[in-house]
Design a protein around this motif. Structure first.
Motif, PDB file in Angstrom:
ATOM      1  N   ARG A 153     -37.747 -14.238   2.544  1.00 32.93           N
ATOM      2  CA  ARG A 153     -38.770 -13.714   3.708  1.00 32.93           C
ATOM      3  C   ARG A 153     -39.894 -12.597   2.955  1.00 32.93           C
ATOM      4  O   ARG A 153     -41.013 -12.611   3.149  1.00 32.93           O
ATOM      5  CB  ARG A 153     -38.294 -12.896   5.080  1.00 32.93           C
ATOM      6  N   LEU A 154     -39.373 -11.721   2.052  1.00 34.64           N
ATOM      7  CA  LEU A 154     -40.260 -10.852   1.510  1.00 34.64           C
ATOM      8  C   LEU A 154     -41.119 -11.722   0.494  1.00 34.64           C
ATOM      9  O   LEU A 154     -42.373 -11.265   0.287  1.00 34.64           O
ATOM     10  CB  LEU A 154     -39.356  -9.643   0.723  1.00 34.64           C
ATOM     11  N   VAL A 201     -38.276  -9.949  -6.452  1.00 34.17           N
ATOM     12  CA  VAL A 201     -38.028  -9.595  -5.100  1.00 34.17           C
ATOM     13  C   VAL A 201     -36.387  -9.495  -4.983  1.00 34.17           C
ATOM     14  O   VAL A 201     -36.155  -8.540  -4.311  1.00 34.17           O
ATOM     15  CB  VAL A 201     -38.486 -10.595  -3.880  1.00 34.17           C
TER      16      VAL A 201
END
Length: 108
Positions: free
Chosen positions: A13-14, A69
């Motif tokens: 998601r990030l 990430v």
């Protein structure tokens, strides 16, 4: 197992927010502009081109972005006690790989 799923979705998601979305007040668009990313539409496909800087090279490729990430997410998870420090390395690899699969299935 639940922690791995949670970390994977957080990583995907990030990474997807940073690479694909505008965000509130177009914060992610502004970040990509600052990093030197140019968006080009080739037919229906959206292609990102970097200006040669390290950050633009990372942002133009989801495979590259997902590992960074994942590092951020997994180190935070270890610092918060969600996973052990011994699990960080393999959690980074696993969450990055699974988030790449999710991204490829959704956007390709």
């Amino acid at each position: 197992m639940f922690n791995l799923i949670l970390l994977t979705f957080a990583t995907w998601r990030l990474g997807s927010l940073i690479r694909n979305e505008s965000g509130p007040y177009k914060i992610f668009d502004k970040f990509r502009d600052w990093a030197g990313i140019t968006e080009v539409y080739e037919g229906e496909d959206r292609v990102l081109y970097g200006n040669g800087t390290v950050i633009s090279e990372i942002l133009e490729c989801f495979w590259c972005l997902s590992i960074w990430v994942a590092m951020f997410i997994c180190v935070l998870a270890a610092a918060g006690g969600l996973i052990t420090w011994q699990q960080v390395f393999f959690s980074i690899l696993a969450t990055s790989a699974i988030s790449i699969i999710i991204e490829e299935k959704i956007f390709n």
